[in-house]
Design a protein around this motif. Structure first.
Motif, mmCIF file in Angstrom:
data_model
loop_
_atom_site.group_PDB
_atom_site.id
_atom_site.type_symbol
_atom_site.label_atom_id
_atom_site.label_comp_id
_atom_site.label_asym_id
_atom_site.label_seq_id
_atom_site.Cartn_x
_atom_site.Cartn_y
_atom_site.Cartn_z
ATOM 1 N N LEU A 253 0.835 -1.139 -0.046
ATOM 2 C CA LEU A 253 -0.050 0.018 0.084
ATOM 3 C C LEU A 253 0.798 1.155 -0.034
ATOM 4 O O LEU A 253 1.568 1.579 1.044
ATOM 5 N N PRO A 254 1.052 1.814 -1.183
ATOM 6 C CA PRO A 254 2.006 3.012 -1.252
ATOM 7 C C PRO A 254 1.632 4.093 -0.282
ATOM 8 O O PRO A 254 2.355 4.746 0.465
ATOM 9 N N GLY A 255 0.404 4.446 -0.206
ATOM 10 C CA GLY A 255 -0.184 5.683 0.636
ATOM 11 C C GLY A 255 0.351 5.476 2.030
ATOM 12 O O GLY A 255 0.384 6.340 2.732
ATOM 13 N N ARG A 256 0.159 4.441 2.599
ATOM 14 C CA ARG A 256 0.438 4.078 4.062
ATOM 15 C C ARG A 256 1.884 3.505 4.345
ATOM 16 O O ARG A 256 2.044 3.241 5.586
ATOM 17 N N ASP A 257 2.391 2.996 3.233
ATOM 18 C CA ASP A 257 3.561 2.570 3.227
ATOM 19 C C ASP A 257 3.418 1.109 4.104
ATOM 20 O O ASP A 257 4.355 0.963 5.040
#
Lengths: 311, 344
Positions: A253-257
């Protein structure tokens, strides 16, 4: 036991065709293994489209290009060339659970991954085998952390993936019984990564609330040539490499790493081959996931534009 | 009181009307109030308008032949794989002489007797909410598979000769040629057969599954390229050559196309002898749920005379001898449209 609900073939059983090139070893008929023409950090081209199944709440289709053979001595028949990856995914729901089901405060996610009978070099059966169930479990793990389940109590959603064409586990020429064939089902890693990306697109198409769009990525350590005993590559195609030492797949999940699913297998940190560490492998898999995330976001933007433009 | 408008409380959006009372909804479309407007179906087509088909061949790598057929929102993928059945594995098959082989008997359908064509339809691919995976094949999937199977055999589409793998034993008696008349030259024998596994997957289903599935099967069969196979006497097995020039395509007999039509009655229940009805060709899922009577015609107009290869009609009593004639005409129209795409 025969399956009486399907049309079964001859009772005597049939054999897959054996090509003479599989068994002869003279140089004139030798076919070369496809070579990786991409740089180690370049992903294959991906095609992603949503809304292929209008009767489902959400759907998506994903295709990875097949690796092209560079030499001119390519096999004539298409059935002998290496395949790309073709997946369709449909999402049904959220819909109420049957009355008999026990109360659930959150959404119940069920995943179903099935190979088409013609998806792989060896013909697949009609019933799901253990590897297909394993893919389903991995996919469920990857998606469960993404969907905001509390918003749909007492409901269920089904994610169904059909693999029309699967990644191969090894180059078909290696089937000839010579050399070292590892038992690793390396193709499964790419398939799972594609499943995660395509399911994510279909879930977004269905309008199910998620914390972020999840995407899959694969990195592998492959045996190199010369002084480089091992090379780290993104998005490996198993048929292009003589031997894969280790591979990792992440759902990222890139937004939340955050990583919702991580699966590593193989021989990591081998001193003799100076192979990369586990951390490096996972980091590179995340990089691959970021690459497919860009395609995913672009495809979803296209869908959104189309939906908004129409209404 | 004046503020409440009774009209607004009694009218629904279109989708709600279609869900709540589907039959009057479709009827209202087919019976326009003004004389100028033509009757159209709920999906915007006129009653005798077919959906535009799209055909794409050869997109699957691991299949000997494949086709993707899209008719409206119904999408079908058909992949055909060839496998080899050894004649020695067939119980009771005599392989010694071609002149006494069962295939020389009149009326013998080798492909059927030996089960050389294996069509299976998979609906549980999430193509529609009605068919979800995890269960055994639904009744519809089983009945569609059987209909495809019987149509493949009854239409005689595939020539049994294309599936045979012959072997000419070497003449070892050459050196000591004793008798001059040479009457019993060694005959070629059938060593094996190609078996075609025809798998039909629905990617998306919006009505009329049989027409789409059959079109996909025919299109994929036209795309099939079987490798040259021969009996290797030393290894005692069948080997194949993978060169394109030596492979051959199947020779299909004709180009049959299935066309399905529904009869929609103005009266939902059977009341009296009210014959007001409409013929709806190429129905979608919504229409399939509202009609009892369906007619499927399989036609082949390739030669000068239209051949009817199959005709099945179920439910209802509206379509009689005269109506059937009109329906065959409609099927011919569809044939000329679809055959252009399939015979490319």
């Amino acid at each position: 036991m025969t399956d009486r609900r399907r049309i079964n073939g001859p009772s005597g059983g049939t054999l897959a065709p054996v090509y003479s090139k599989y068994i002869t070893k003279d140089a004139s008929t030798q076919i070369q293994r496809p070579v990786r023409s991409r740089a180690p950090n370049v992903l294959r081209k991906m095609f992603l489209k949503t809304g292929v199944t209008p009767s489902a709440s959400g759907s998506a289709y994903l295709e990875l290009e097949a690796s092209k053979s560079t030499n001119t001595n390519t096999p004539g028949l298409a059935s002998l060339s290496t395949s790309g990856l073709k997946l369709t995914c449909t999402v049904h729901g959220p819909r109420p659970l049957p009355k008999s089901a026990p109360f659930s405060p959150h959404i119940i996610l069920s995943t179903h991954v099935k190979y088409a009978p013609f998806a792989t070099r060896k013909r697949r059966g009609y019933l799901r085998d253990s590897s297909e169930r394993d893919l389903g479990v991995h996919l469920e793990t990857a998606l469960r952390g993404v969907i905001i389940g509390d918003r749909w109590p007492k409901s269920g959603v089904e994610v169904i993936i059909t693999i029309l064409e699967g990644e191969e586990d090894q180059w078909w020429g290696d089937d000839r019984g010579r050399g070292h064939v590892t038992a690793g089902e390396w193709g499964m890693m790419s398939v799972l990564s594609g499943c995660i990306t395509v399911a994510s697109a279909a879930i977004a198409d269905a309008g199910i609330d998620c914390v972020d769009v999840v995407s899959g990525g694969v990195a592998a350590v492959v045996k190199g040539q010369g002084k480089n005993a091992s090379v780290l590559v993104l998005d490996p195609v198993p048929s292009e490499h003589e031997e894969i030492l280790a591979a990792a797949i992440v759902a990222y999940l890139p937004g939340r790493d955050e990583i919702t699913d991580l699966w590593v297998k193989g021989d990591i940190g081998n001193k003799e081959l100076r192979s990369s560490s586990y951390e490096e492998l996972a980091d590179n898999a995340v990089q691959a996931a970021l690459g497919s995330h860009r395609v995913l976001v672009a495809a979803l933007k296209e869908t959104a534009d189309m939906k908004l433009g129409r209404s | 009181m004046a503020s409440t408008t009774p009209q607004s409380s009694l009218s629904f959006p279109r989708e709600t009307f279609a869900k709540l009372s589907p039959h009057p909804y479709l009827l209202a479309h087919l019976q326009p109030t003004s004389a100028t407007s033509k009757p159209t179906r709920a999906n915007g087509r006129s009653p005798k308008q077919f959906r535009q088909p799209h055909v794409n061949n050869g997109s699957l790598t691991h299949a000997e032949g494949s086709a993707v057929v899209r008719i409206g929102d119904t999408t079908v993928v058909c992949g055909i794989r060839g496998e080899i059945l050894l004649a020695s594995n067939v119980a009771g098959y005599r392989v010694d002489k071609s002149s006494v082989a069962p295939s020389t008997r009149p009326g013998y359908n080798e492909a059927k007797e030996l089960d050389l064509l294996v069509p299976n339809i998979e609906l549980a691919t999430g193509c529609s909410p009605a068919f979800l995976p995890g269960q055994p094949p639904s009744t519809l999937a089983q009945s569609l598979s059987t209909r495809i199977y019987s149509l493949l055999h009854s239409s005689g589409l595939i020539d049994g000769e294309d599936l045979r793998i012959w072997y000419q034993p070497p003449d070892l008696s050459d050196q000591d040629k004793m008798d001059e008349d040479d009457s019993d030259a060694i005959e070629p024998e059938v060593k094996a057969f190609w078996t075609l596994y025809i798998d039909i997957l629905f990617i998306s289903l919006d009505g009329n599954p049989f027409d789409a599935a059959w079109a996909a099967v025919v299109s994929a069969l036209r795309d099939v390229r079987l490798a040259k196979a021969y009996w290797d006497a030393d290894r005692e097995m069948i080997l194949c050559e993978d060169t394109l020039s030596e492979s051959k395509k199947l020779q299909l007999n004709g180009l049959p196309i299935a066309v399905t039509m529904l009869v929609f009655r103005a009266k939902e229940q059977e009341q009296g002898r009210d014959k007001k009805h409409w013929i709806l060709v190429d129905p979608d899922t919504f229409e399939e749920g509202l009609c009892d009577e369906s007619v499927t015609i399989v036609v082949d107009c390739g030669s000068k005379k239209t051949k009817i290869l199959g005709l099945s009609k179920a439910g209802g009593t509206i379509v009689g001898k005269d109506e059937m004639r009109d329906l065959v005409d409609l099927a011919e129209q569809r044939w000329s449209q679809l055959s252009q795409l399939l015979s490319r």
